[in-house]
Design a protein around this motif. Structure first.
Motif, PDB file in Angstrom:
ATOM      1  N   PHE A 197      45.769 -18.173  67.820  1.00 54.44           N
ATOM      2  CA  PHE A 197      45.458 -16.947  68.546  1.00 54.44           C
ATOM      3  C   PHE A 197      44.200 -17.170  69.384  1.00 54.44           C
ATOM      4  CE2 PHE A 197      43.787 -12.450  68.470  1.00 54.44           C
ATOM      5  CZ  PHE A 197      44.772 -11.933  69.292  1.00 54.44           C
ATOM      6  N   PRO A 198      44.181 -16.736  70.657  1.00 50.48           N
ATOM      7  CA  PRO A 198      43.054 -17.060  71.526  1.00 50.48           C
ATOM      8  C   PRO A 198      41.776 -16.285  71.245  1.00 50.48           C
ATOM      9  CG  PRO A 198      44.609 -15.658  72.692  1.00 50.48           C
ATOM     10  CD  PRO A 198      45.260 -16.028  71.383  1.00 50.48           C
ATOM     11  N   ILE A 199      41.831 -15.271  70.382  1.00 51.11           N
ATOM     12  CA  ILE A 199      40.652 -14.465  70.083  1.00 51.11           C
ATOM     13  C   ILE A 199      40.178 -14.778  68.674  1.00 51.11           C
ATOM     14  CG2 ILE A 199      39.679 -12.142  69.989  1.00 51.11           C
ATOM     15  CD1 ILE A 199      40.700 -13.005  72.750  1.00 51.11           C
ATOM     16  N   THR A 200      38.921 -15.130  68.534  1.00 51.76           N
ATOM     17  CA  THR A 200      38.315 -15.364  67.231  1.00 51.76           C
ATOM     18  C   THR A 200      37.436 -14.173  66.863  1.00 51.76           C
ATOM     19  OG1 THR A 200      36.368 -16.431  68.165  1.00 51.76           O
ATOM     20  CG2 THR A 200      38.272 -17.846  67.671  1.00 51.76           C
ATOM     21  N   THR A 201      37.059 -14.098  65.596  1.00 48.99           N
ATOM     22  CA  THR A 201      36.142 -13.046  65.161  1.00 48.99           C
ATOM     23  C   THR A 201      34.835 -13.140  65.930  1.00 48.99           C
ATOM     24  OG1 THR A 201      37.128 -13.037  62.953  1.00 48.99           O
ATOM     25  CG2 THR A 201      34.920 -12.096  63.176  1.00 48.99           C
ATOM     26  N   GLU A 202      34.380 -14.356  66.185  1.00 49.33           N
ATOM     27  CA  GLU A 202      33.130 -14.550  66.921  1.00 49.33           C
ATOM     28  C   GLU A 202      33.230 -13.990  68.339  1.00 49.33           C
ATOM     29  OE1 GLU A 202      30.153 -18.163  68.448  1.00 49.33           O
ATOM     30  OE2 GLU A 202      32.019 -18.619  67.390  1.00 49.33           O
ATOM     31  N   LEU A 203      34.331 -14.272  69.033  1.00 51.95           N
ATOM     32  CA  LEU A 203      34.494 -13.764  70.395  1.00 51.95           C
ATOM     33  C   LEU A 203      34.615 -12.250  70.398  1.00 51.95           C
ATOM     34  CD1 LEU A 203      34.816 -14.247  73.400  1.00 51.95           C
ATOM     35  CD2 LEU A 203      37.245 -14.698  73.036  1.00 51.95           C
ATOM     36  N   LEU A 204      35.309 -11.706  69.412  1.00 48.47           N
ATOM     37  CA  LEU A 204      35.449 -10.258  69.308  1.00 48.47           C
ATOM     38  C   LEU A 204      34.083  -9.610  69.119  1.00 48.47           C
ATOM     39  CD1 LEU A 204      37.877  -8.246  69.261  1.00 48.47           C
ATOM     40  CD2 LEU A 204      37.704  -8.285  66.769  1.00 48.47           C
ATOM     41  N   CYS A 205      33.245 -10.195  68.280  1.00 53.46           N
ATOM     42  CA  CYS A 205      31.896  -9.664  68.069  1.00 53.46           C
ATOM     43  C   CYS A 205      31.054  -9.774  69.332  1.00 53.46           C
ATOM     44  CB  CYS A 205      31.214 -10.404  66.921  1.00 53.46           C
ATOM     45  SG  CYS A 205      31.800  -9.937  65.272  1.00 53.46           S
ATOM     46  N   ARG A 206      31.173 -10.896  70.026  1.00 48.71           N
ATOM     47  CA  ARG A 206      30.387 -11.055  71.252  1.00 48.71           C
ATOM     48  C   ARG A 206      30.805 -10.035  72.295  1.00 48.71           C
ATOM     49  NH1 ARG A 206      31.287 -16.828  71.241  1.00 48.71           N
ATOM     50  NH2 ARG A 206      32.242 -16.614  73.298  1.00 48.71           N
ATOM     51  N   ALA A 207      32.111  -9.787  72.412  1.00 45.19           N
ATOM     52  CA  ALA A 207      32.593  -8.800  73.369  1.00 45.19           C
ATOM     53  C   ALA A 207      32.113  -7.402  73.006  1.00 45.19           C
ATOM     54  CB  ALA A 207      34.118  -8.834  73.440  1.00 45.19           C
ATOM     55  N   ALA A 208      31.908  -7.149  71.720  1.00 44.43           N
ATOM     56  CA  ALA A 208      31.428  -5.845  71.253  1.00 44.43           C
ATOM     57  C   ALA A 208      29.903  -5.784  71.190  1.00 44.43           C
ATOM     58  CB  ALA A 208      32.002  -5.544  69.875  1.00 44.43           C
ATOM     59  N   HIS A 209      29.237  -6.893  71.553  1.00 46.49           N
ATOM     60  CA  HIS A 209      27.774  -6.960  71.580  1.00 46.49           C
ATOM     61  C   HIS A 209      27.165  -6.701  70.199  1.00 46.49           C
ATOM     62  CE1 HIS A 209      28.157  -7.147  75.914  1.00 46.49           C
ATOM     63  NE2 HIS A 209      28.806  -5.996  75.910  1.00 46.49           N
ATOM     64  N   VAL A 210      27.724  -7.373  69.210  1.00 46.87           N
ATOM     65  CA  VAL A 210      27.184  -7.273  67.858  1.00 46.87           C
ATOM     66  C   VAL A 210      27.228  -8.665  67.244  1.00 46.87           C
ATOM     67  CG1 VAL A 210      29.431  -6.750  66.798  1.00 46.87           C
ATOM     68  CG2 VAL A 210      27.326  -5.956  65.691  1.00 46.87           C
ATOM     69  N   ASP A 211      26.251  -8.967  66.385  1.00 45.28           N
ATOM     70  CA  ASP A 211      26.151 -10.340  65.880  1.00 45.28           C
ATOM     71  C   ASP A 211      26.833 -10.559  64.538  1.00 45.28           C
ATOM     72  OD1 ASP A 211      24.433  -8.938  64.278  1.00 45.28           O
ATOM     73  OD2 ASP A 211      22.626 -10.096  64.783  1.00 45.28           O
ATOM     74  N   ARG A 212      27.365  -9.498  63.940  1.00 42.46           N
ATOM     75  CA  ARG A 212      28.093  -9.677  62.675  1.00 42.46           C
ATOM     76  C   ARG A 212      29.089  -8.548  62.489  1.00 42.46           C
ATOM     77  NH1 ARG A 212      26.775  -6.234  58.521  1.00 42.46           N
ATOM     78  NH2 ARG A 212      24.818  -5.046  58.708  1.00 42.46           N
ATOM     79  N   MET A 213      30.126  -8.838  61.704  1.00 45.33           N
ATOM     80  CA  MET A 213      31.081  -7.806  61.318  1.00 45.33           C
ATOM     81  C   MET A 213      30.431  -6.891  60.277  1.00 45.33           C
ATOM     82  SD  MET A 213      33.895  -8.403  63.061  1.00 45.33           S
ATOM     83  CE  MET A 213      35.421  -7.890  62.264  1.00 45.33           C
ATOM     84  N   PRO A 214      30.865  -5.650  60.189  1.00 45.81           N
ATOM     85  CA  PRO A 214      30.316  -4.766  59.159  1.00 45.81           C
ATOM     86  C   PRO A 214      30.738  -5.208  57.770  1.00 45.81           C
ATOM     87  CG  PRO A 214      32.179  -3.723  60.262  1.00 45.81           C
ATOM     88  CD  PRO A 214      31.883  -4.980  61.029  1.00 45.81           C
TER      89      PRO A 214
END
Length: 259
Positions: free
Chosen positions: A222-239
């Motif tokens: 899948f082309p989207i990683t958790t890291e990329l998703l967080c960067r796109a949301a401007h947050v450095d970690r998942m809740p």
């Protein structure tokens, strides 16, 4: 495209997607190099072959550009958001299992929950998360990354994409919009809550908790990683799980009874 022997006739069923691709630009598709643009280009790519497909897309973009301007008007608060989110569902699937997230969801409500989570981390200044979310999530004027317009766009996108998946044709997008807009905005948000999550806040929590554990497991291609998703949301970690549960519960409370 329906003309006799037209080389573009084979792509008539893609008209709805071509229109959505046009509507999402440039906000969710441009030459910029931001994490948000990179995510959307990887998540909802515009296939460049065969040549007839490209020509069909250009034809639709040309016709769309000749119409009266609707983006930025009072007719709909955020068309680009709705279009981009709908494309995510059309590309990766419309999840209907009520307590699970699907890959098609990632450009919709989960990303917006991560965006408001990012705003809380950066601007919340230690405020009680539950109270802070009640003050901001779904707000018309101060949504902190997940305002009323975002919630409406997410709801409409899922409902429209679901209809288009169930009724594939060159007219499916216009038919979906016509069917959906017989209801007002509040009714559509509640309808999304009922059809997507069964009107049950625990299903929202289960789906988002599974996402907060990471989308990479089992999705190596899948082309989207958790890291990329967080960067796109401007947050450095998942809740954390407790934080994710509060986020999901606040979202469920709003879509179950939108202002």
């Amino acid at each position: 495209m329906s003309a006799l022997a037209s080389p573009l006739a084979a792509f008539k069923d893609g008209i709805g997607e071509f229109i959505l691709e046009w509507l999402r630009k440039p906000e969710y598709w441009s030459s910029g190099s931001s994490d948000n643009q990179a995510m959307w280009q990887a998540y909802t790519p515009e296939v460049g072959a065969p040549e007839q497909l490209v020509q069909a897309r250009i034809l639709c973009e040309t016709v769309c550009s000749q119409q009266s301007k609707i983006k930025g008007s009072d007719s709909y608060p955020d068309l680009a958001h709705m279009a981009a989110t709908a494309l995510g569902y059309l590309t990766w699937g419309v999840e209907t299992q009520r307590n699970r997230y699907g890959l098609g969801d990632l450009g919709g409500w989960p990303l917006d929950l991560l965006q408001i989570w990012g705003k809380y981390v950066s601007d919340g200044h230690g405020a009680n998360l539950d109270m802070w979310l009640k003050a901001h999530l779904g707000s018309v004027s101060d949504g902190m990354g997940f305002g009323y317009a975002d919630a409406l766009a997410d709801a409409d996108a899922w409902l429209i994409a679901k209809y288009m998946k169930e009724h594939p044709s060159g007219h499916s997008f216009s038919e979906a919009v016509k069917e959906l807009f017989q209801q007002n905005q509040r009714q559509r948000i509640i309808r999304f809550y009922d059809e997507r999550f069964g009107g049950d806040a625990s299903n929202v929590s289960e789906a988002f908790l599974a996402l907060s554990d990471g989308i990479d497991v089992g999705n190596t291609n899948f082309p989207i990683t958790t890291e990329l998703l967080c960067r796109a949301a401007h947050v450095d970690r998942m809740p954390t799980d407790p934080e994710a549960r509060l986020l999901a519960q606040a979202y469920a409370a709003f879509i179950g009874n939108p202002i």
